[in-house]
Scaffold this active site. Structure first.
Site, short mmCIF file in Angstrom:
data_model
loop_
_atom_site.label_atom_id
_atom_site.label_comp_id
_atom_site.label_asym_id
_atom_site.label_seq_id
_atom_site.Cartn_x
_atom_site.Cartn_y
_atom_site.Cartn_z
N GLY A 107 -9.43 55.90 -12.42
CA GLY A 107 -10.45 54.92 -12.81
C GLY A 107 -11.70 55.00 -11.94
O GLY A 107 -12.78 54.63 -12.38
N GLU A 130 -3.93 60.73 -13.67
CA GLU A 130 -3.12 59.75 -14.41
C GLU A 130 -1.79 60.31 -14.91
O GLU A 130 -0.77 59.63 -14.89
CB GLU A 130 -3.91 59.20 -15.61
CG GLU A 130 -4.94 58.15 -15.25
CD GLU A 130 -6.29 58.69 -14.82
OE1 GLU A 130 -6.40 59.90 -14.51
OE2 GLU A 130 -7.25 57.92 -14.79
N GLU A 159 -13.66 57.75 -13.42
CA GLU A 159 -14.14 57.25 -14.72
C GLU A 159 -15.35 56.33 -14.51
O GLU A 159 -16.30 56.35 -15.28
CB GLU A 159 -13.01 56.52 -15.45
CG GLU A 159 -11.92 57.48 -15.91
CD GLU A 159 -10.75 56.78 -16.57
OE1 GLU A 159 -10.12 55.95 -15.90
OE2 GLU A 159 -10.47 57.06 -17.75
N1 DAK Z 1 -3.87 51.72 -6.07
C1 DAK Z 1 -3.38 50.89 -5.12
N2 DAK Z 1 -3.35 51.20 -3.81
C2 DAK Z 1 -3.86 52.41 -3.44
C3 DAK Z 1 -4.39 53.32 -4.38
C4 DAK Z 1 -4.39 52.93 -5.77
N3 DAK Z 1 -4.91 53.71 -6.74
N4 DAK Z 1 -4.78 54.44 -3.72
C5 DAK Z 1 -4.52 54.21 -2.42
N5 DAK Z 1 -3.96 53.00 -2.25
C6 DAK Z 1 -3.54 52.39 -1.00
C7 DAK Z 1 -2.26 53.03 -0.48
O1 DAK Z 1 -1.13 52.47 -1.15
C8 DAK Z 1 -2.31 52.67 0.98
O2 DAK Z 1 -1.93 51.34 1.12
P1 DAK Z 1 -0.85 50.89 2.26
O3 DAK Z 1 0.35 51.72 1.98
O4 DAK Z 1 -1.54 51.23 3.55
O5 DAK Z 1 -0.67 49.43 2.02
C9 DAK Z 1 -3.80 52.75 1.29
O6 DAK Z 1 -4.48 52.65 0.04
C10 DAK Z 1 -4.23 54.07 1.94
O7 DAK Z 1 -3.76 55.12 1.13
P2 DAK Z 1 -2.91 56.36 1.69
O8 DAK Z 1 -2.14 55.97 2.89
O9 DAK Z 1 -2.16 56.93 0.54
O10 DAK Z 1 -4.08 57.35 2.13
P3 DAK Z 1 -4.00 58.92 2.23
O11 DAK Z 1 -5.25 59.35 2.95
O12 DAK Z 1 -2.70 59.39 2.75
O13 DAK Z 1 -4.12 59.45 0.72
C11 DAK Z 1 -5.00 59.44 -1.55
C12 DAK Z 1 -5.28 59.22 -0.02
C13 DAK Z 1 -6.24 59.01 -2.31
C14 DAK Z 1 -4.74 60.92 -1.79
C15 DAK Z 1 -3.75 58.60 -1.93
O14 DAK Z 1 -3.96 57.25 -1.49
C16 DAK Z 1 -3.49 58.59 -3.39
O15 DAK Z 1 -2.95 59.55 -3.96
N6 DAK Z 1 -3.83 57.47 -4.07
C17 DAK Z 1 -3.53 57.27 -5.43
C18 DAK Z 1 -4.43 58.07 -6.32
C19 DAK Z 1 -4.12 57.77 -7.75
O16 DAK Z 1 -3.13 58.27 -8.28
N7 DAK Z 1 -4.89 56.85 -8.33
C20 DAK Z 1 -4.58 56.27 -9.58
C21 DAK Z 1 -5.02 57.19 -10.68
S1 DAK Z 1 -4.51 56.54 -12.20
C22 DAK Z 1 -5.71 51.18 -17.28
C23 DAK Z 1 -6.77 52.03 -17.43
C24 DAK Z 1 -6.97 53.02 -16.52
C25 DAK Z 1 -6.08 53.20 -15.50
C26 DAK Z 1 -5.02 52.34 -15.37
C27 DAK Z 1 -4.82 51.33 -16.23
N8 DAK Z 1 -5.52 50.11 -18.19
C28 DAK Z 1 -6.44 49.95 -19.21
C29 DAK Z 1 -4.47 49.18 -18.02
C30 DAK Z 1 -6.34 54.23 -14.55
C31 DAK Z 1 -5.38 54.70 -13.82
C32 DAK Z 1 -5.70 55.47 -12.64
O17 DAK Z 1 -6.71 55.32 -12.03
#
Ligand code: DAK
Length: 260
Positions: free
Chosen positions: A112, A135, A115
């Site tokens: 997002g 995603e 996006e």
């Molecule tokens: N959501 C919630 N918390 C998040 C987060 C996220 N997307 N990304 C990071 N955090 C949080 C981590 O959980 C961590 O929190 P604590 O554990 O300290 O409480 C904190 O931020 C620091 O993150 P990391 O410790 O993981 O940091 P690193 O440097 O090790 O890693 C990273 C950075 C960016 C590579 C990693 O944090 C990561 O992979 N994050 C997730 C990336 C991701 O998969 N994002 C989501 C993509 S899917 C919808 C429409 C659209 C969407 C959804 C719904 N609807 C219409 C309902 C879209 C979906 C997406 O965006």
């Protein structure tokens, strides 16, 4: 207007909107989407705002995606409804603004977050930025316009590669592929954003807004971009900004556009 998850500040014709959840890497939850929607609407309604610059707080992330902890429990119906609502409320709203929006991508722009950056009219990235649509690694697909806007910006083949592999690309690669307009050092991201905003600010706001609408029309269903351009071009002749721009040229002075 007060906000919990964003900061919105006006200075010298520019609205600076900062997503402010650095501990969660600025992940977008419902409240953030709601507040961003309000802040963008306010910027669009304020004639003094000539450009919006959107960035993330902290040094690590623009936005690391939608808040996974929040959307983990959504049902099929909620997913559909929220995708439609979010696209309408924020992502399409930003893309359709007449006030140009610059995304200053200061780190991770994932899911997002990318996006949202792609909804903006221009993107400037710091050289530590990483971008991707991961995603499918979570069992969903991009739901805020990412399948469409990424393909428009980088082409269908690369978009499908990025989406299907859930991989990230760095800022240089993003620049080469046309996903971002410029790449700079993190310490110079704000300055470069301000420099580009400064160039836009000198021009007629009504003409800039009309140009955005004409460009967008080419990507909208049921619209013909050339027809839209002809319509907007004609309308420009009736604006005080047009009179000011042409008069200033003939008087050999700088125009003072009122955005009318
Ligand atoms: N959501 C919630 N918390 C998040 C987060 C996220 N997307 N990304 C990071 N955090 C949080 C981590 O959980 C961590 O929190 P604590 O554990 O300290 O409480 C904190 O931020 C620091 O993150 P990391 O410790 O993981 O940091 P690193 O440097 O090790 O890693 C990273 C950075 C960016 C590579 C990693 O944090 C990561 O992979 N994050 C997730 C990336 C991701 O998969 N994002 C989501 C993509 S899917 C919808 C429409 C659209 C969407 C959804 C719904 N609807 C219409 C309902 C879209 C979906 C997406 O965006």
């Amino acid at each position: 207007m007060s906000y919990n998850t964003i900061i919105s500040e006006f200075e010298d014709g520019i609205q600076h909107i900062t997503i402010n959840r650095p501990k969660q890497l600025n992940a977008l939850n419902k409240e953030t989407i709601e507040e961003l929607s309000r802040a963008f609407q306010q910027a669009e309604d304020d004639q003094n705002v000539r450009v919006v610059i959107l960035t993330g707080s902290g040094e690590k992330a623009f936005v690391a995606g939608a808040d996974i902890k929040e959307f983990a429990s959504f049902s099929v119906e909620q997913g559909k409804a929220l995708a439609a609502e979010g696209q309408q409320k924020l992502f399409n709203k930003v893309a359709e603004m007449g006030t140009p929006v610059i995304a200053a991508i200061n780190g991770f722009a994932l899911g997002g977050g990318l996006e949202l950056a792609m909804s903006c009219h221009l993107r400037i990235a710091s050289d530590n930025a990483k971008m991707g649509l991961p995603e499918v690694s979570l069992g969903v697909i991009p739901g805020y316009g990412g399948t469409q806007r990424l393909a428009q910006l980088v082409g269908k083949g690369k978009a499908l590669e990025m989406i299907a592999t859930a991989g990230m690309i760095d800022a240089e690669d993003a620049y080469r592929r046309g996903l971002v307009n410029h790449v700079t050092f993190p310490s110079e991201l704000k300055e470069l954003s301000l420099k580009i905003a400064g160039k836009i600010k000198k021009n007629s706001p009504t003409a800039v807004a009309a140009a955005i609408k004409a460009v967008n029309a080419g990507y909208e269903d049921g619209k013909n971009g050339f027809d839209e351009e002809i319509k907007r071009f004609g309308e420009a002749f009736g604006t005080p900004d047009f009179k000011e721009g042409t008069t200033a040229f003939m008087d050999k002075r700088k125009p003072d556009f009122k955005g009318e």
